[in-house]
Write an enzyme that holds these catalytic residues in place. Sequence first.
Site, mmCIF file in Angstrom:
data_model
loop_
_atom_site.group_PDB
_atom_site.id
_atom_site.type_symbol
_atom_site.label_atom_id
_atom_site.label_comp_id
_atom_site.label_asym_id
_atom_site.label_seq_id
_atom_site.Cartn_x
_atom_site.Cartn_y
_atom_site.Cartn_z
ATOM 1 N N HIS A 1 1.682 0.425 -12.905
ATOM 2 C CA HIS A 1 2.706 -0.417 -13.279
ATOM 3 C C HIS A 1 3.611 -0.417 -13.326
ATOM 4 O O HIS A 1 4.289 0.391 -13.725
ATOM 5 C CB HIS A 1 1.680 -1.306 -14.543
ATOM 6 N N ASN B 1 1.593 3.240 -2.404
ATOM 7 C CA ASN B 1 1.192 4.054 -3.298
ATOM 8 C C ASN B 1 0.012 4.025 -2.776
ATOM 9 O O ASN B 1 -0.415 5.730 -3.044
ATOM 10 C CB ASN B 1 0.634 3.129 -5.508
ATOM 11 N N ASN C 1 -5.009 2.168 -13.359
ATOM 12 C CA ASN C 1 -3.711 1.242 -13.065
ATOM 13 C C ASN C 1 -2.424 1.570 -13.098
ATOM 14 O O ASN C 1 -2.025 2.525 -14.302
ATOM 15 C CB ASN C 1 -3.853 -0.283 -13.828
ATOM 16 N N GLY D 1 1.046 -1.437 -0.035
ATOM 17 C CA GLY D 1 -0.009 -0.002 0.436
ATOM 18 C C GLY D 1 1.002 1.324 0.207
ATOM 19 O O GLY D 1 0.984 2.161 0.648
ATOM 20 N N LYS E 1 -16.276 -14.795 -10.373
ATOM 21 C CA LYS E 1 -16.069 -13.626 -9.903
ATOM 22 C C LYS E 1 -16.713 -12.460 -10.107
ATOM 23 O O LYS E 1 -16.719 -11.565 -9.605
ATOM 24 C CB LYS E 1 -15.102 -13.915 -11.036
ATOM 25 N N MET F 1 -4.080 -7.462 -7.278
ATOM 26 C CA MET F 1 -3.373 -7.629 -8.377
ATOM 27 C C MET F 1 -4.197 -9.157 -8.629
ATOM 28 O O MET F 1 -3.887 -10.556 -8.668
ATOM 29 C CB MET F 1 -2.325 -9.298 -7.074
HETATM 30 C C1 GAR Z 1 3.655 -1.438 -7.525
HETATM 31 O O1 GAR Z 1 5.051 -1.257 -7.701
HETATM 32 C C2 GAR Z 1 3.092 -1.703 -8.832
HETATM 33 O O2 GAR Z 1 3.035 -1.291 -9.537
HETATM 34 C C3 GAR Z 1 2.347 -3.035 -8.825
HETATM 35 O O3 GAR Z 1 2.539 -3.233 -7.554
HETATM 36 C C4 GAR Z 1 2.965 -2.581 -6.733
HETATM 37 C C5 GAR Z 1 2.384 -2.172 -5.283
HETATM 38 O O4 GAR Z 1 3.157 -1.661 -4.119
HETATM 39 N N1 GAR Z 1 1.382 -3.161 -9.538
HETATM 40 C C6 GAR Z 1 1.406 -4.267 -10.737
HETATM 41 O O5 GAR Z 1 2.666 -5.088 -10.774
HETATM 42 C C7 GAR Z 1 0.680 -4.282 -11.080
HETATM 43 N N2 GAR Z 1 0.399 -5.414 -12.528
HETATM 44 P P1 GAR Z 1 2.605 -0.431 -2.940
HETATM 45 O O6 GAR Z 1 1.690 -1.453 -2.191
HETATM 46 O O7 GAR Z 1 3.638 -1.001 -2.434
HETATM 47 O O8 GAR Z 1 1.763 0.686 -3.523
#
Ligand code: GAR
Length: 189
Positions: free
Chosen positions: A109, A17, A107, A15, A65, A90
Amino acid sequence: MSTRPNIAIFASGNGSNMQAIMDYEHLAGEVVLLVCDQPDAYVLERAKEHNLPSFVCSPKHKANKQAYEQSIIQALQKYEVDVIVLAGYMRLIGPDLLHAYEGNIINIHPSLLPSFKGLQAIEQAVEAGVKVTGVTIHYVDEGMDTGPIIAQEAVEIEVDDTLQDVEEKIHAVEHRLYPLTINKIIQEQ
Ligand code: GAR
């Protein structure tokens, strides 16, 4: 959409982000809900610290789903959510959520898409030996890490960089770029 739209953040793990979005002082929308599919995820602690309501729902406890996503849609409606921001969520978004929030799901990535889709994108880039990777923010469609690109920023991988070094550089870019890009899409709507 209202001038200050309601935002739901979807997350499955740490979390950081979500934290960066919540800490950003000039966000053009209001974060009103966290949706989390992992009952033990650290992001739930962060939400508590911000007094942010959480909707925790595991697909394991639903028939399929569609039932899972319908329960999320009900929560989103209750909080009058306008925009969905995926931040380390995810799972693929299914047709029910896509149709309910068409054009309003984004999203982040940790690669320069279309390179290194899917899980462990930073590891994939390091293992491939690329000199440049980065961060992509995109609208969500039915694919995995596909959909129209909104913003990208490159991150250089130096010869001496460890995986942890690259992760730190990527996360620093994510935490700066995501709030700015959320504002950009809100202001364009
Ligand atoms: C982030 O690096 C995001 O870009 C990635 O998961 C991480 C979450 O970090 N997302 C993906 O890979 C989506 N395909 P966080 O939980 O610390 O925000």
